[in-house]
Design a protein around this motif. Structure first.
Motif, PDB file in Angstrom:
ATOM      1  N   SER A  60       0.829  -1.207   0.000  1.00 50.03           N
ATOM      2  CA  SER A  60       0.000   0.000   0.000  1.00 50.03           C
ATOM      3  C   SER A  60       0.866   1.260   0.000  1.00 50.03           C
ATOM      4  N   ASN A  64       0.901   3.918  -3.051  1.00 50.33           N
ATOM      5  CA  ASN A  64       0.520   5.318  -2.831  1.00 50.33           C
ATOM      6  C   ASN A  64       1.579   6.277  -3.361  1.00 50.33           C
ATOM      7  N   HIS A  69      -3.811   6.325  -7.785  1.00 49.34           N
ATOM      8  CA  HIS A  69      -4.953   5.955  -6.958  1.00 49.34           C
ATOM      9  C   HIS A  69      -4.601   6.103  -5.484  1.00 49.34           C
ATOM     10  N   VAL A  71      -4.547   4.319  -2.211  1.00 51.70           N
ATOM     11  CA  VAL A  71      -4.558   2.908  -1.841  1.00 51.70           C
ATOM     12  C   VAL A  71      -4.689   2.806  -0.324  1.00 51.70           C
ATOM     13  N   LEU A  83      -6.689  -4.894  -0.241  1.00 50.04           N
ATOM     14  CA  LEU A  83      -6.181  -3.611  -0.725  1.00 50.04           C
ATOM     15  C   LEU A  83      -7.283  -2.937  -1.533  1.00 50.04           C
ATOM     16  N   PHE A  85      -8.217   0.365  -4.149  1.00 52.01           N
ATOM     17  CA  PHE A  85      -7.874   1.512  -4.991  1.00 52.01           C
ATOM     18  C   PHE A  85      -9.087   2.416  -4.965  1.00 52.01           C
ATOM     19  N   SER A 143      -2.042  -6.117  -8.073  1.00 48.58           N
ATOM     20  CA  SER A 143      -3.009  -5.037  -7.825  1.00 48.58           C
ATOM     21  C   SER A 143      -3.379  -4.344  -9.129  1.00 48.58           C
ATOM     22  N   TYR A 147      -6.928  -4.405 -10.911  1.00 45.04           N
ATOM     23  CA  TYR A 147      -7.621  -3.138 -11.167  1.00 45.04           C
ATOM     24  C   TYR A 147      -8.093  -3.039 -12.618  1.00 45.04           C
TER      25      TYR A 147
END
Length: 188
Positions: A60, A64, A69, A71, A83, A85, A143, A147
């Motif tokens: 995370s 970030n 996004h 997170v 996690l 977004f 991730s 996404y």
């Protein structure tokens, strides 16, 4: 051939000493892992929860920094951390996939090979850090794949990253074996 205690002892003594030491250490590592992790710590999952939350937090944090996004992570629920977004769930990090078992396997193998404590530590510490870093990068990539709803997400999760991590571990183990046996041969 009649199986007696003396014939079993004789056959065991015919096994080369380094192999006997390896087998004994492997058995002790397996026993220790089963007792400590699976029996003592499994009731409250402290070690698994620590690994999962550290992995989720590191992932995370980096997302970030490098992502457009926001997170965030959930708390540990049902054995996993999610996690998000921009408040949309994107990746679950479960205790089964947090890298703890692979890390324990890596350490156990290093400890099973007869070598100096200094050499063991010089492979264990960077190896554990490297495994964790690899796992963070894996979670970052997964991730983004999640996404974008990439159809190959499951393939990457189950096959590509598993093959990569075990390939890396095998490479390091071979390097460790060569270093240990080269040192042992030079001593003789």
């Amino acid at each position: 051939m009649k199986l007696t205690v003396s014939t079993v002892k004789q056959q065991v003594l015919e096994v080369p000493k380094p192999l006997r030491v390896f087998i004994l250490r492997a058995f002790l590592c397996l026993l220790a892992w089963n007792v400590v992790h699976n029996k003592l710590l499994s009731a409250n999952n402290d070690l698994d929860a620590f690994f999962s939350s550290t992995l989720a937090g590191s992932t995370s944090f980096l997302l970030n920094i490098f992502s457009m996004h926001h997170v965030s992570t959930s708390g540990m629920e049902n054995g996993w951390i999610t996690l998000f977004f921009n408040n949309s769930p994107i990746l679950n990090i479960s205790n089964a996939c947090n890298g703890l078992d692979v890390t324990a396997l890596y350490i156990a193998f290093i400890c099973c090979i007869p070598s100096s404590t200094k050499r063991m530590v010089s492979y264990i510490i960077p190896g554990v850090v490297g495994l964790f870093a690899f796992n963070v990068v894996r979670c970052i990539i997964l991730s983004f794949l999640g996404y974008h709803q990439y159809s190959g997400f499951e393939f990457f999760h189950h096959y590509v990253f598993t093959t990569l991590i075990y390939g890396i571990i095998l490479f390091v183990w071979i390097s460790y074996l060569k270093a240990s046996f080269t040192h042992e041969t030079q001593k003789a």
